[in-house]
Design an enzyme around this catalytic site. Structure first.
Site, short mmCIF file in Angstrom:
data_model
loop_
_atom_site.label_atom_id
_atom_site.label_comp_id
_atom_site.label_asym_id
_atom_site.label_seq_id
_atom_site.Cartn_x
_atom_site.Cartn_y
_atom_site.Cartn_z
N HIS A 298 52.49 59.36 54.92
CA HIS A 298 51.89 60.56 54.76
C HIS A 298 52.96 61.70 54.26
CE1 HIS A 298 52.01 64.60 57.04
NE2 HIS A 298 53.44 64.56 56.92
N PHE B 212 39.80 63.52 66.23
CA PHE B 212 41.01 62.20 65.90
C PHE B 212 42.13 61.97 66.94
CE2 PHE B 212 41.18 64.76 62.22
CZ PHE B 212 42.71 65.23 62.49
N THR C 244 43.55 62.10 50.87
CA THR C 244 43.28 61.02 52.05
C THR C 244 42.66 59.79 52.00
OG1 THR C 244 44.23 63.18 52.76
CG2 THR C 244 43.01 61.64 54.89
#
EC number: 2.7.4.6
Length: 140
Positions: A117, A59, A93
């Site tokens: 984040h 990713f 997440t």
């Protein structure tokens, strides 16, 4: 209980949807102080350096593209056990697995566009903060 700092990014999905104020309200309601904050357009080089730990992951390319797709808000947060506290406030997440009341449960659209984040350790927080802030940028 230690007073410490952590690093936060409000990602492009947050700035695109104009929810940075709402996210900041959740952060502050949790007892964390925003002692450094700046809205920037992350360059490809900055994103690649910041996420280099994921360089070999499938990713990585998508993550870099996403993080450079629009403005982000980089922040230094301060408070008692700030790293652990902010990770709790962010939530899992995957927003579908995040606890009620967390930032990701309230605001995230997907695992890939999960709004925020936060540093995963005090050591990483220091490294991440230094990538975007000098001591003069932080008003404690």
């Amino acid at each position: 209980m230690a007073n410490e700092r952590t690093f936060s990014i409000l990602k492009p999905d947050a700035t695109r949807r104009n929810i940075t104020g709402a996210v900041n309200a959740v952060i502050e309601a949790a007892g964390l102080r925003i002692v450094g904050q700046r809205r920037i357009r992350m360059t490809r080089a900055q994103a690649e350096k910041f996420y280099e730990v994921h360089k070999e992951r499938p990713f990585f390319g998508e993550l870099v593209e996403f993080m450079t797709s629009g403005p982000v808000v980089v922040q230094v947060l301060e408070g008692e056990n700030a790293v652990a506290k902010y990770r709790e406030v962010m939530g899992a997440t995957n927003p579908a697995q995040a606890a009620d009341g967390t930032i990701r449960k309230q605001f995230a659209e997907s695992v890939g566009e999960n709004t925020v984040h936060g540093s995963d350790s005090a050591d990483n927080a220091k490294i991440e903060i230094a990538q975007f802030f000098t001591d003069a940028d932080i008003a404690a």
